[in-house]
Structures are given as C-alpha cells and as structure tokens.
Design a protein around this motif. Structure first.
Motif, PDB file in Angstrom:
ATOM      1  N   GLU A   5      22.290  33.589  34.438  1.00 46.85           N
ATOM      2  CA  GLU A   5      22.614  32.397  35.227  1.00 46.85           C
ATOM      3  C   GLU A   5      23.374  32.835  36.465  1.00 46.85           C
ATOM      4  N   THR A   6      23.390  31.982  37.477  1.00 44.95           N
ATOM      5  CA  THR A   6      23.964  32.403  38.757  1.00 44.95           C
ATOM      6  C   THR A   6      25.321  31.781  39.070  1.00 44.95           C
ATOM      7  N   ARG A   7      25.896  30.993  38.152  1.00 44.84           N
ATOM      8  CA  ARG A   7      27.245  30.488  38.409  1.00 44.84           C
ATOM      9  C   ARG A   7      28.248  31.618  38.196  1.00 44.84           C
ATOM     10  N   ALA A   8      29.307  31.627  38.975  1.00 42.55           N
ATOM     11  CA  ALA A   8      30.272  32.732  38.932  1.00 42.55           C
ATOM     12  C   ALA A   8      30.861  32.928  37.536  1.00 42.55           C
ATOM     13  N   THR A   9      31.215  31.864  36.831  1.00 41.24           N
ATOM     14  CA  THR A   9      31.833  32.041  35.507  1.00 41.24           C
ATOM     15  C   THR A   9      30.861  32.662  34.513  1.00 41.24           C
ATOM     16  N   HIS A  10      29.590  32.264  34.569  1.00 39.43           N
ATOM     17  CA  HIS A  10      28.600  32.877  33.681  1.00 39.43           C
ATOM     18  C   HIS A  10      28.408  34.345  34.050  1.00 39.43           C
ATOM     19  N   ARG A  70      29.102  37.749  31.725  1.00 40.12           N
ATOM     20  CA  ARG A  70      28.143  38.833  31.506  1.00 40.12           C
ATOM     21  C   ARG A  70      28.795  40.179  31.806  1.00 40.12           C
ATOM     22  N   GLY A  71      29.698  40.193  32.782  1.00 38.39           N
ATOM     23  CA  GLY A  71      30.460  41.415  33.054  1.00 38.39           C
ATOM     24  C   GLY A  71      31.316  41.802  31.870  1.00 38.39           C
ATOM     25  N   GLY A 105      46.454  32.948  33.108  1.00 39.24           N
ATOM     26  CA  GLY A 105      46.131  33.570  34.375  1.00 39.24           C
ATOM     27  C   GLY A 105      44.659  33.940  34.387  1.00 39.24           C
ATOM     28  N   GLU A 106      44.305  34.863  35.259  1.00 36.48           N
ATOM     29  CA  GLU A 106      42.899  35.233  35.403  1.00 36.48           C
ATOM     30  C   GLU A 106      42.788  36.736  35.641  1.00 36.48           C
ATOM     31  N   SER A 107      41.791  37.336  35.039  1.00 38.47           N
ATOM     32  CA  SER A 107      41.533  38.768  35.215  1.00 38.47           C
ATOM     33  C   SER A 107      40.366  38.973  36.167  1.00 38.47           C
ATOM     34  N   PHE A 108      40.520  39.963  37.019  1.00 35.42           N
ATOM     35  CA  PHE A 108      39.444  40.356  37.921  1.00 35.42           C
ATOM     36  C   PHE A 108      39.163  41.850  37.737  1.00 35.42           C
ATOM     37  N   PHE A 109      38.818  42.207  36.528  1.00 28.79           N
ATOM     38  CA  PHE A 109      38.398  43.543  36.136  1.00 28.79           C
ATOM     39  C   PHE A 109      39.549  44.541  36.099  1.00 28.79           C
ATOM     40  N   GLU A 110      40.817  44.041  35.984  1.00 24.95           N
ATOM     41  CA  GLU A 110      41.949  44.959  35.899  1.00 24.95           C
ATOM     42  C   GLU A 110      41.862  45.857  34.665  1.00 24.95           C
ATOM     43  N   HIS A 111      41.399  45.335  33.572  1.00 27.14           N
ATOM     44  CA  HIS A 111      41.259  46.101  32.322  1.00 27.14           C
ATOM     45  C   HIS A 111      39.809  46.027  31.846  1.00 27.14           C
ATOM     46  N   ASP A 112      38.912  46.162  32.795  1.00 26.95           N
ATOM     47  CA  ASP A 112      37.472  46.093  32.512  1.00 26.95           C
ATOM     48  C   ASP A 112      37.054  44.743  31.965  1.00 26.95           C
ATOM     49  N   LYS A 113      37.811  43.694  32.309  1.00 32.21           N
ATOM     50  CA  LYS A 113      37.481  42.338  31.858  1.00 32.21           C
ATOM     51  C   LYS A 113      37.706  41.351  32.995  1.00 32.21           C
ATOM     52  N   PHE A 114      36.970  40.245  32.905  1.00 34.56           N
ATOM     53  CA  PHE A 114      37.114  39.134  33.837  1.00 34.56           C
ATOM     54  C   PHE A 114      37.598  37.909  33.076  1.00 34.56           C
ATOM     55  N   LEU A 115      37.884  36.846  33.819  1.00 32.45           N
ATOM     56  CA  LEU A 115      38.272  35.544  33.280  1.00 32.45           C
ATOM     57  C   LEU A 115      39.626  35.634  32.586  1.00 32.45           C
ATOM     58  N   HIS A 116      39.786  35.008  31.421  1.00 28.88           N
ATOM     59  CA  HIS A 116      41.107  34.953  30.780  1.00 28.88           C
ATOM     60  C   HIS A 116      40.991  35.132  29.270  1.00 28.88           C
ATOM     61  N   TYR A 118      46.543  40.669  28.363  1.00 30.86           N
ATOM     62  CA  TYR A 118      47.231  41.481  29.361  1.00 30.86           C
ATOM     63  C   TYR A 118      48.083  40.591  30.264  1.00 30.86           C
ATOM     64  N   GLU A 119      48.996  41.233  30.962  1.00 32.71           N
ATOM     65  CA  GLU A 119      49.975  40.548  31.819  1.00 32.71           C
ATOM     66  C   GLU A 119      49.332  39.537  32.763  1.00 32.71           C
ATOM     67  N   GLU A 120      48.232  39.887  33.396  1.00 32.26           N
ATOM     68  CA  GLU A 120      47.622  38.982  34.373  1.00 32.26           C
ATOM     69  C   GLU A 120      47.132  37.676  33.743  1.00 32.26           C
ATOM     70  N   ASN A 121      46.932  37.659  32.450  1.00 32.92           N
ATOM     71  CA  ASN A 121      46.506  36.437  31.763  1.00 32.92           C
ATOM     72  C   ASN A 121      47.662  35.675  31.134  1.00 32.92           C
ATOM     73  N   CYS A 122      48.728  36.372  30.774  1.00 33.25           N
ATOM     74  CA  CYS A 122      49.817  35.749  30.009  1.00 33.25           C
ATOM     75  C   CYS A 122      51.043  35.388  30.839  1.00 33.25           C
ATOM     76  N   HIS A 123      51.247  36.050  31.939  1.00 31.40           N
ATOM     77  CA  HIS A 123      52.420  35.770  32.785  1.00 31.40           C
ATOM     78  C   HIS A 123      52.034  34.671  33.757  1.00 31.40           C
ATOM     79  N   VAL A 124      52.433  33.445  33.437  1.00 29.72           N
ATOM     80  CA  VAL A 124      52.009  32.285  34.218  1.00 29.72           C
ATOM     81  C   VAL A 124      53.227  31.550  34.771  1.00 29.72           C
ATOM     82  N   PRO A 125      53.023  30.756  35.812  1.00 27.98           N
ATOM     83  CA  PRO A 125      54.155  30.028  36.383  1.00 27.98           C
ATOM     84  C   PRO A 125      54.636  28.893  35.490  1.00 27.98           C
TER      85      PRO A 125
END
Length: 181
Positions: A26-31, A35-36, A91-102, A106-113
């Motif tokens: 599929e071509t939506r960014a979240t899908h 897949r990543g 939070g959201e991951s952008f491949f920091e630990h070989d993963k996307f989304l949430h 890891y810190e980028e997903n759990c440390h939120v405002p």
C-alpha cells in the motif's frame, strides 16, 4: 502523516512527495513504515526526509491549534482558573533502532511531553526533571479539582506534591511492551 490542510504544510511545503510505491505494498506512509518494521523494505533518504517533514508539519499544526484554544479560553475569561493538561501517549521512531512508528520502548517512543497549567498559574514556569507516568494524570486532576474518588485505588499518584515540593512521585519507573497475538 498528513495535516489535511495544505496551509499547515511548513516543513514539507517545498518537497515533492515520494510515491511510496513498492510492488505489492500500500502507498500510505503508515503502511509503508510498517512494512519497514517487517523488513520488507528500506526507505530511501528522500522518503525518510519527507516523512519526517510531514510529521513535523503535524506537530506544528497541533501546536497552532492548541495556541488557538488557549486564546479562546483567555477571550472568554476562563484561562486563569483553568486546569490545562497537555500530553502525548507516545513518541515516534524514524528508524533510530531499525524501527518506525511507535512499537518499541526506546526513549523516542516513551519520553513524551506532559505540560500542566494549574489554576491561577500556580507554580508557573516550573520545570520538573523527574519521570512520571501517564497514570498519574487522573489522580492529579482529582487532587487539583478536589474530586472525591471514594477511596478508589489508582495506579498513579497525584503530581501535586512533586510540583509543589519536588518530592518524587515514583522512585523508579520502567516501561514494558506486551505483545498480543
């Protein structure tokens, strides 16, 4: 990954959106990002840059809308006495630990405002470095608004003592992810 309003596109406005096309996907960014995570594709740098830009556009849009809400509260004379709590659930991951989304802990997903504006701007401008839990939000609301919870047992603790005196609500915090299915 879409503001829904071209006027809100700031970081991505001069970028050409990639197609996200891959055979059988599929071509939506979240899908695409999912897949990543599954190892079925690796985004190009152009695709990653664009996704980060539109994500930042969405954050900017929310910031603008919150500003508009606060202004309306001020116009109606409700702001000073209001208890306002702004938070995020992840939070959201952008491949920091070989993963996307949430989907990681890891810190980028759990440390939120978590932003708390108490009535009459009590303790305004105070920054608390301690970690707290989202389960602390309801006990804090009940404490500030003097809501009788009938002695109900709650997972969280009011953050008022932490805000007022600096006494930590939790000496230790951990995060876990439960896999279902």
């Amino acid at each position: 990954y879409e503001t829904g309003d071209p006027a809100m596109n700031h970081f991505s406005k001069d970028m050409t959106p990639p197609t996200f096309e891959r055979a059988g996907l599929e071509t939506r960014a979240t899908h695409y990002l999912q897949r990543g995570n599954e190892g079925r594709l690796t985004p190009t740098q152009e695709e990653l840059d664009y996704m980060i830009a539109v994500y930042d556009d969405c954050i900017r849009m929310v910031d603008i809308k919150i500003g508009e809400l606060l202004e309306r509260l001020r116009e109606r004379g409700l702001y000073d006495d209001a208890l306002i709590i702004l938070l995020s659930d992840h939070g959201e991951s952008f491949f920091e630990h070989d993963k996307f989304l949430h989907q990681t802990v890891y810190e980028e997903n759990c440390h939120v405002p978590l932003i708390v504006k108490l009535p009459r701007n009590q303790d305004a401008g105070k920054r608390i470095p301690d970690q707290v839990l989202l389960t602390d939000v309801f006990p804090t609301i009940a404490d500030v608004l003097k809501i009788d919870t009938g002695g109900a047992e709650m997972d969280g603790h009011s953050l008022l003592p932490l805000i007022e005196t600096g006494n930590a609500a939790h000496p230790l915090i951990y995060v876990q992810r439960v896999l279902i299915g």
